[in-house]
Write an enzyme that holds these catalytic residues in place. Structure first.
Site, PDB file in Angstrom:
ATOM      1  N   TYR A 124      84.396   2.732  -3.340  1.00 47.05           N
ATOM      2  CA  TYR A 124      85.393   3.627  -3.925  1.00 47.05           C
ATOM      3  C   TYR A 124      86.787   3.015  -3.929  1.00 47.05           C
ATOM      4  CZ  TYR A 124      82.157   7.498  -4.138  1.00 47.05           C
ATOM      5  OH  TYR A 124      81.106   8.304  -4.458  1.00 47.05           O
ATOM      6  N   LYS A 191      73.488   0.687   6.271  1.00 44.99           N
ATOM      7  CA  LYS A 191      72.410  -0.135   5.706  1.00 44.99           C
ATOM      8  C   LYS A 191      72.674  -1.575   6.169  1.00 44.99           C
ATOM      9  CE  LYS A 191      68.837  -0.554   2.877  1.00 44.99           C
ATOM     10  NZ  LYS A 191      67.524   0.047   3.136  1.00 44.99           N
ATOM     11  N   ASP A 225      68.537   5.126   4.149  1.00 43.22           N
ATOM     12  CA  ASP A 225      67.359   5.616   3.420  1.00 43.22           C
ATOM     13  C   ASP A 225      66.492   6.475   4.332  1.00 43.22           C
ATOM     14  OD1 ASP A 225      67.179   3.166   4.671  1.00 43.22           O
ATOM     15  OD2 ASP A 225      65.748   2.281   3.287  1.00 43.22           O
ATOM     16  N   ASP A 249      79.233  10.348   0.332  1.00 40.63           N
ATOM     17  CA  ASP A 249      79.268  11.149  -0.886  1.00 40.63           C
ATOM     18  C   ASP A 249      77.855  11.642  -1.226  1.00 40.63           C
ATOM     19  OD1 ASP A 249      80.158  12.330  -3.185  1.00 40.63           O
ATOM     20  OD2 ASP A 249      80.260  10.489  -4.345  1.00 40.63           O
TER      21      ASP A 249
END
Ligand code: NAD
Length: 362
Positions: A124, A191, A225, A249
């Site tokens: 972002y 991640k 995930d 988000d």
């Protein structure tokens, strides 16, 4: 004495849900001196700017704002006004509680989670290079030289900066939030197995901060995930989640789905001494001006604002009034109904009226 608060109605459904929230705040008895400023499409029409400096100046001066959603046209090289406000004011922590209230249409019960999303960097940050431009081609060559990896020449490039400073700052915020709100556990979501130098840095910074809170707040780690799967199968195992910007988000919307939809998911963007309160959802332009959408997310965002202003009793009373109206099940907007075309669904202001009535009775 009245609190001075900046009011940004936004566009699309923004003005109508802001009106509902403002009326509910007035009914709590807390005196607010609203300073209304305009951003988004209305500001563009009147001032030629989407985000006039006066908006930022007003929030800086008053320290607190209640904001309606603002439209972001997709893929037109137009930076989101919502993201721009957060970045210009360094509102680095996005706090989004996700709670189920009895009576909501959801497959889950008794969910009580809080998302703490890093708001200032990650994908972002707005550092993007468009496919086909000479500078993008030059950048691709440079990256290929440095990384010894091939990138297709017709690629666009987005940069994902994650710093140690911002990672430590947000994880510290999450732990302080947990302590202040009597929460038991912070889960850091990442991640890092794939993005070792960005998410890996976020995770390592998080581990370092977590040591300062050992014995006071529990700490655990989850890969994003797997976290999605865990949240839909065992949401009750989680308490406060801290995430980099993009995962924050996405998981905010996932959590909104767990608790009955975007219509009831509130939020806050908080920096050092500044805070802007807004719903998780956007400006739902197709419903603009129809007095149809659910005002709950905006009203609960206003309750978070009252809590921040140290008006704890009023904040609780407002949340309780919302809860009571939802559990009664009559004065509810279409999205609460099993059939969205249910003729018994009420409008935005009528739902606010019912909440105000509860406040007047309390
Ligand atoms: P959205 O959240 O505006 O709406 C998606 C759908 O969710 C709507 O069509 C509607 O069905 C439902 N919904 C949303 N709010 C609701 C409410 N209060 N009551 C009942 N149903 C509701 O998402 P979108 O359509 O992807 O985005 C529309 C615009 O809003 C885009 O320009 C987007 O960039 C912007 N946006 C702004 C913010 C913000 O201001 N902070 C946040 C997200 C999206």
């Amino acid at each position: 004495m009245a609190h001075k608060v900046t009011l940004i109605p936004g566009d699309g459904i923004g003005p109508e849900i802001i009106l509902a929230a403002k009326r509910c705040v007035a009914a709590t008895g807390v005196k607010i001196d609203w300073e209304e400023v305009v951003a988004g499409s209305d500001a563009l029409a009147t001032t030629g700017e989407l985000l006039p400096q006066a908006v930022l100046d007003s929030v800086k001066k008053n320290k607190v704002a209640l904001k309606g959603p603002i439209i972001t046209p997709i893929g037109e090289g137009f930076r989101s006004v919502n993201v721009a406000i957060r970045q210009a004011l360094d509102l680095y922590a996005c706090v989004r509680p996700a709670k189920t209230y009895p009576g909501v249409k959801s497959n889950y019960k008794d969910i009580d989670l809080v998302i703490v999303r890093e708001n200032s960097e990650d994908l972002y940050a707005g550092i993007e290079f468009e496919e086909g431009l000479d500078e993008t081609k030059a950048l691709i060559k440079e990256i290929e030289n440095l990384s010894k990896k091939n990138i297709r020449s017709d690629s666009g490039i987005s940069i994902k900066p994650i710093s140690k400073f911002a990672s430590k700052r947000i994880v510290k915020f999450a732990f302080e939030y947990a302590l202040k709100h009597n929460r038991k556990k912070v889960t850091i979501v990442h991640k890092a197995n794939i993005m070792k130098f960005t998410d890996g840095l976020f995770l390592r910074a998080g581990r370092e901060v977590a040591q300062e809170y050992a014995g006071r707040v529990n700490f655990e780690e989850a890969i994003v995930d797997n976290m999605c799967m865990q949240l839909v199968s065992k949401p009750h195992n989680y308490d406060v989640l801290v995430l980099p910007n993009l995962y924050g988000d996405i998981l905010s919307d996932l959590c909104a789905g767990l608790i009955g939809g975007l219509g009831i998911a509130p939020g806050a963007n908080i920096g050092d001494g500044l805070a802007v309160f807004e719903a998780v959802h956007g400006s739902a332009p197709k419903y603009k001006g129809l007095n149809k959408v659910n005002p709950t997310a905006m009203i609960l965002s206003a309750a978070l604002m009252l809590d921040y202003l140290n008006e704890k009793k009023a904040a609780l009373a407002l949340e309780d009034a919302v809860k009571a109206v939802i559990s009664e099940g009559t004065n509810l907007t279409y999205d609460f109904k099993a059939n969205p075309k249910d003729p018994l669904a009420v409008g935005t202001q009528e739902m606010a009226d019912a909440i105000i009535k509860k406040l007047n009775q309390s």
